[in-house]
Design a protein around this motif. Structure first.
Motif, PDB file in Angstrom:
ATOM      1  N   GLN A 171      -4.258   2.086   3.790  1.00  0.00           N
ATOM      2  CA  GLN A 171      -4.839   2.844   5.840  1.00  0.00           C
ATOM      3  C   GLN A 171      -4.186   1.926   6.757  1.00  0.00           C
ATOM      4  O   GLN A 171      -5.636   0.940   6.426  1.00  0.00           O
ATOM      5  N   TYR A 172      -3.850   2.386   7.732  1.00  0.00           N
ATOM      6  CA  TYR A 172      -3.826   1.655   8.413  1.00  0.00           C
ATOM      7  C   TYR A 172      -4.707   2.386   9.714  1.00  0.00           C
ATOM      8  O   TYR A 172      -5.591   3.587   9.319  1.00  0.00           O
ATOM      9  N   SER A 173      -5.041   1.278  10.110  1.00  0.00           N
ATOM     10  CA  SER A 173      -6.137   1.935  11.731  1.00  0.00           C
ATOM     11  C   SER A 173      -6.043   2.933  12.016  1.00  0.00           C
ATOM     12  O   SER A 173      -4.626   3.226  13.189  1.00  0.00           O
ATOM     13  N   ASP A 228       1.466  -5.844   6.394  1.00  0.00           N
ATOM     14  CA  ASP A 228       0.542  -5.548   4.901  1.00  0.00           C
ATOM     15  C   ASP A 228      -0.843  -5.019   5.428  1.00  0.00           C
ATOM     16  O   ASP A 228      -1.676  -5.020   4.344  1.00  0.00           O
ATOM     17  N   SER A 229      -1.365  -5.753   6.622  1.00  0.00           N
ATOM     18  CA  SER A 229      -2.572  -5.924   6.891  1.00  0.00           C
ATOM     19  C   SER A 229      -3.074  -4.214   7.648  1.00  0.00           C
ATOM     20  O   SER A 229      -2.542  -3.948   7.801  1.00  0.00           O
ATOM     21  N   ALA A 230      -4.181  -3.833   6.689  1.00  0.00           N
ATOM     22  CA  ALA A 230      -4.637  -3.070   6.433  1.00  0.00           C
ATOM     23  C   ALA A 230      -5.635  -2.692   5.680  1.00  0.00           C
ATOM     24  O   ALA A 230      -6.155  -4.136   4.669  1.00  0.00           O
ATOM     25  N   THR A 231      -6.526  -1.400   5.458  1.00  0.00           N
ATOM     26  CA  THR A 231      -7.327  -1.299   4.676  1.00  0.00           C
ATOM     27  C   THR A 231      -6.754  -0.103   2.719  1.00  0.00           C
ATOM     28  O   THR A 231      -6.151   0.255   2.856  1.00  0.00           O
ATOM     29  N   TYR A 232      -7.372  -1.225   2.065  1.00  0.00           N
ATOM     30  CA  TYR A 232      -6.554  -0.430   0.525  1.00  0.00           C
ATOM     31  C   TYR A 232      -7.396   0.333  -0.015  1.00  0.00           C
ATOM     32  O   TYR A 232      -8.961  -0.643  -0.474  1.00  0.00           O
ATOM     33  N   LEU A 233      -7.475   1.116  -0.477  1.00  0.00           N
ATOM     34  CA  LEU A 233      -8.364   2.129  -1.491  1.00  0.00           C
ATOM     35  C   LEU A 233      -8.132   2.311  -2.390  1.00  0.00           C
ATOM     36  O   LEU A 233      -6.656   2.409  -2.851  1.00  0.00           O
ATOM     37  N   CYS A 234      -9.501   1.609  -3.418  1.00  0.00           N
ATOM     38  CA  CYS A 234      -9.175   2.561  -5.072  1.00  0.00           C
ATOM     39  C   CYS A 234      -9.190   3.124  -5.435  1.00  0.00           C
ATOM     40  O   CYS A 234      -9.893   3.965  -4.627  1.00  0.00           O
ATOM     41  N   ALA A 235      -8.180   3.822  -6.198  1.00  0.00           N
ATOM     42  CA  ALA A 235      -9.283   6.003  -6.478  1.00  0.00           C
ATOM     43  C   ALA A 235      -8.961   5.947  -7.865  1.00  0.00           C
ATOM     44  O   ALA A 235      -7.921   5.084  -8.963  1.00  0.00           O
ATOM     45  N   VAL A 236      -9.775   6.597  -8.641  1.00  0.00           N
ATOM     46  CA  VAL A 236      -9.873   6.835  -9.814  1.00  0.00           C
ATOM     47  C   VAL A 236      -9.703   8.602 -10.142  1.00  0.00           C
ATOM     48  O   VAL A 236     -10.976   9.018  -9.796  1.00  0.00           O
ATOM     49  N   GLU A 269      -1.972   5.824   2.447  1.00  0.00           N
ATOM     50  CA  GLU A 269      -0.516   6.462   1.966  1.00  0.00           C
ATOM     51  C   GLU A 269      -0.508   5.946   0.713  1.00  0.00           C
ATOM     52  O   GLU A 269      -0.963   4.943   0.201  1.00  0.00           O
ATOM     53  N   LEU A 270       0.412   6.610  -0.554  1.00  0.00           N
ATOM     54  CA  LEU A 270      -0.265   5.853  -1.351  1.00  0.00           C
ATOM     55  C   LEU A 270       0.811   4.874  -1.884  1.00  0.00           C
ATOM     56  O   LEU A 270       1.962   4.301  -1.132  1.00  0.00           O
ATOM     57  N   ILE A 271       0.450   3.913  -2.427  1.00  0.00           N
ATOM     58  CA  ILE A 271       1.036   2.544  -3.009  1.00  0.00           C
ATOM     59  C   ILE A 271       1.709   2.461  -4.299  1.00  0.00           C
ATOM     60  O   ILE A 271       2.826   2.081  -4.802  1.00  0.00           O
TER      61      ILE A 271
END
Lengths: 114, 117
Positions: free
Chosen positions: A38-40, A83-91, A45-47
């Protein structure tokens, strides 16, 4: 309560280095795992998605899953400033019909400096 | 255009007013979701829907109402807005539930930024 834990960071790495992002989860029956970027000011978006133990590689990205340790990670090789962004983990649990509920961690902020 | 669209993108309202955020998807995805995103809390699920006329609560449903009379639309209504509902709201959809085929991957709309004064 199902929990997904991430270090909020920021994680700062130099350009060209490997960035390692980690995520732990509490629900043992979880079977689907995702990394979103997720960019600011933008939407997630899925990686990568990963469903079985081991490594899954896609270009510069590698997702690693260890269900026994309830641990999923994302490696970014040759990190770039973009690549500078926030990375969200989802389960998410495995196909339980109406009980399917993806749970997100709070995200890790990654900064790649030139 | 195909995809998932949210409207309005930005909304300023006053405490006590009713607000409806719209979400429309063109893929005929079965599942739709509403999340809110706040600093320090990440993405929290408000409501989700498995199909038309089937909805269920998420983690933070209080103060919100949803409906899904058509597969493609999933509006979120704040019946009496409060300042604590100031947030960015994301709608998302997925083809199906579960599975290892990618059918359960979420695709997000652009978000709706709501400010309650």
């Amino acid at each position: 309560q199902k929990e997904v834990e991430q270090n909020s960071g920021p994680l700062s790495v130099p350009e060209g280095a490997i960035a390692s992002l980690n995520c732990t989860y509490s629900d043992r029956v979880s079977q689907s795992f995702f990394w979103y970027r997720q960019y600011s000011g933008k939407s997630p978006e899925l990686i990568m998605s990963i469903y079985s133990n081991g490594d899954k590689e896609d270009g510069r990205f590698t997702a690693q899953l260890n269900k026994a340790s309830q641990y999923v990670s994302l490696l970014i090789r040759d990190s770039q400033p973009s690549d500078s962004a926030t990375y969200l983990c989802a389960v998410a649990p495995w196909g339980r019909g109406g009980s399917y509920i993806p749970t997100f961690g709070r995200g890790t902020s990654l900064i790649v400096h030139p | 255009d195909a995809g998932i669209t949210q409207s309005p993108r930005y909304k300023i309202t006053e405490t006590g007013r009713q607000v409806t955020l719209m979400c429309h998807q063109t893929w005929s995805h079965s599942y739709m979701f509403w999340y809110r995103q706040d600093l320090g809390h990440g993405l929290r699920l408000i409501y989700y829907s498995a199909a038309a006329d089937i909805t269920d609560k998420g983690e933070v449903p209080d103060g919100y109402v949803v409906s899904r009379s058509k597969t493609e639309n999933f509006p979120l209504t704040l019946e009496s807005a409060t300042r604590s509902q100031t947030s960015v709201y994301f709608c998302a959809s997925s083809m199906a539930s579960g599975g290892a085929t990618g059918a359960n991957v979420l695709t997000f709309g652009a978000g709706s930024r709501l400010t309650v004064l």
